[in-house]
Design an enzyme around this catalytic site. Sequence first.
Site, mmCIF file in Angstrom:
data_model
loop_
_atom_site.group_PDB
_atom_site.id
_atom_site.type_symbol
_atom_site.label_atom_id
_atom_site.label_comp_id
_atom_site.label_asym_id
_atom_site.label_seq_id
_atom_site.Cartn_x
_atom_site.Cartn_y
_atom_site.Cartn_z
ATOM 1 N N PHE A 1 0.832 -1.200 0.000
ATOM 2 C CA PHE A 1 0.000 0.000 0.000
ATOM 3 C C PHE A 1 0.874 1.260 0.000
ATOM 4 C CE2 PHE A 1 -4.547 1.045 0.951
ATOM 5 C CZ PHE A 1 -4.441 2.423 0.903
ATOM 6 N N PHE A 2 1.935 1.255 0.799
ATOM 7 C CA PHE A 2 2.831 2.414 0.832
ATOM 8 C C PHE A 2 3.533 2.601 -0.518
ATOM 9 C CE2 PHE A 2 2.669 1.929 5.541
ATOM 10 C CZ PHE A 2 2.408 3.247 5.874
ATOM 11 N N PHE B 1 -7.317 7.034 3.194
ATOM 12 C CA PHE B 1 -6.605 6.407 4.306
ATOM 13 C C PHE B 1 -7.048 4.963 4.507
ATOM 14 C CE2 PHE B 1 -5.141 5.679 8.651
ATOM 15 C CZ PHE B 1 -3.890 6.273 8.618
ATOM 16 N N ARG C 1 9.956 7.887 6.477
ATOM 17 C CA ARG C 1 8.977 8.460 5.554
ATOM 18 C C ARG C 1 8.663 9.919 5.878
ATOM 19 N NH1 ARG C 1 5.825 5.806 1.884
ATOM 20 N NH2 ARG C 1 3.905 6.831 1.261
#
Length: 370
Positions: free
Chosen positions: A104-105, A207, A347
């Site tokens: 997902f990231f 999200f 990140r």
Amino acid sequence: MRALTAERGLLVPALPHSATPTAPAVPPSLALPVIETAFPRQLHPYWPRLQVNTRTWLLEKRLMPADKVAEYADGLCYTDLMAGYYLGAPDAVLQAIADYSAWFFVWDDRHDRDIVHGRPAAWRRLRLALHTALEAPRAHLHHHDPLVAGFADSVLRLFSFLPQTWNARFARHFHAVIEAYDREFRNRTEGIVPGVEEYLALRRLTFAHWIWTDLLEPSAGCELPDAVRKNPAYRRAALLSQEFAAWYNDLCSLPKEIAGDEVHNLGISLIVHRGMTLEEAVEELRRRIGECVTEFVVAEREALRFADGLEDGTVRGKELAVAVRSCVTNMRNWFSSVYWFHHESGRYRVDSWDDRSTPPYVDNETAGEK
């Protein structure tokens, strides 16, 4: 160092960083003392293997270049985030969730780079391929785009734990996430900052609020019926835990996203549509985040009382009560896991990047239009 145990299901007390014995310094503007004191962080005992296996999976699926994996994967702390959330999950379930989360990231980074480099056709192809792979993951395990193949692999594994009804719900929720990412693509491409209420509704999708909530169920080993999932006490606790995470992410991401000319951040919407200064927007974000914490504590009690009421003397009633307690307990764990992740993960260390608008862990050329 973290104490380790081989017995699955036990909780491993966690220091707030996977590489150092002391907690990272939290800037005063981001510090939430209530999380640090009232929401103790723990890690699933499988975490050390999880980190190794997810790093290997990223390499095998070619989701990140080998040099990026070697230099950045552990420091991004993606596995820490999941290991601090889905406590009590069987190892195989946690591994599938962690790999999916890492995917997902990477997907989020591809989406960002496609916008930054003006690659609408590449994004359109990816969007359509993900929709298709979600319906037939087995047929996409060898897709030419590693992001699609990796998605198919992780989804197929997630689909192996609970009945088809859960799979269909997960797919429905993720189809909505893909389309929300497409709306964000258009907004960013056209420089449109959504209004505050529009943004809040869209943020619940970008999200993936209901995806992370869905994944509480395979972690608990039980699909929850609609009457349980949609019970107001359960649903409110779930929503508050996710809102906290999304808004705290917005608070921590604000410098990175301003540097990258972003338009999707609650702080940016407050500045543009409510006429706030940056300082006022940060204060409003902190106020909303604080309210999430306070209201969750109340909602948590109500959800646990709801769980107690499910015990009606039947085996099924006992099973549902145990599952709901597991899910609600992990909703609480989400607060501390999200909080420390934002101060551990590379990140968000914008000030250490050579270019504040370009994360050093991304591959700008991946599957894009040169």
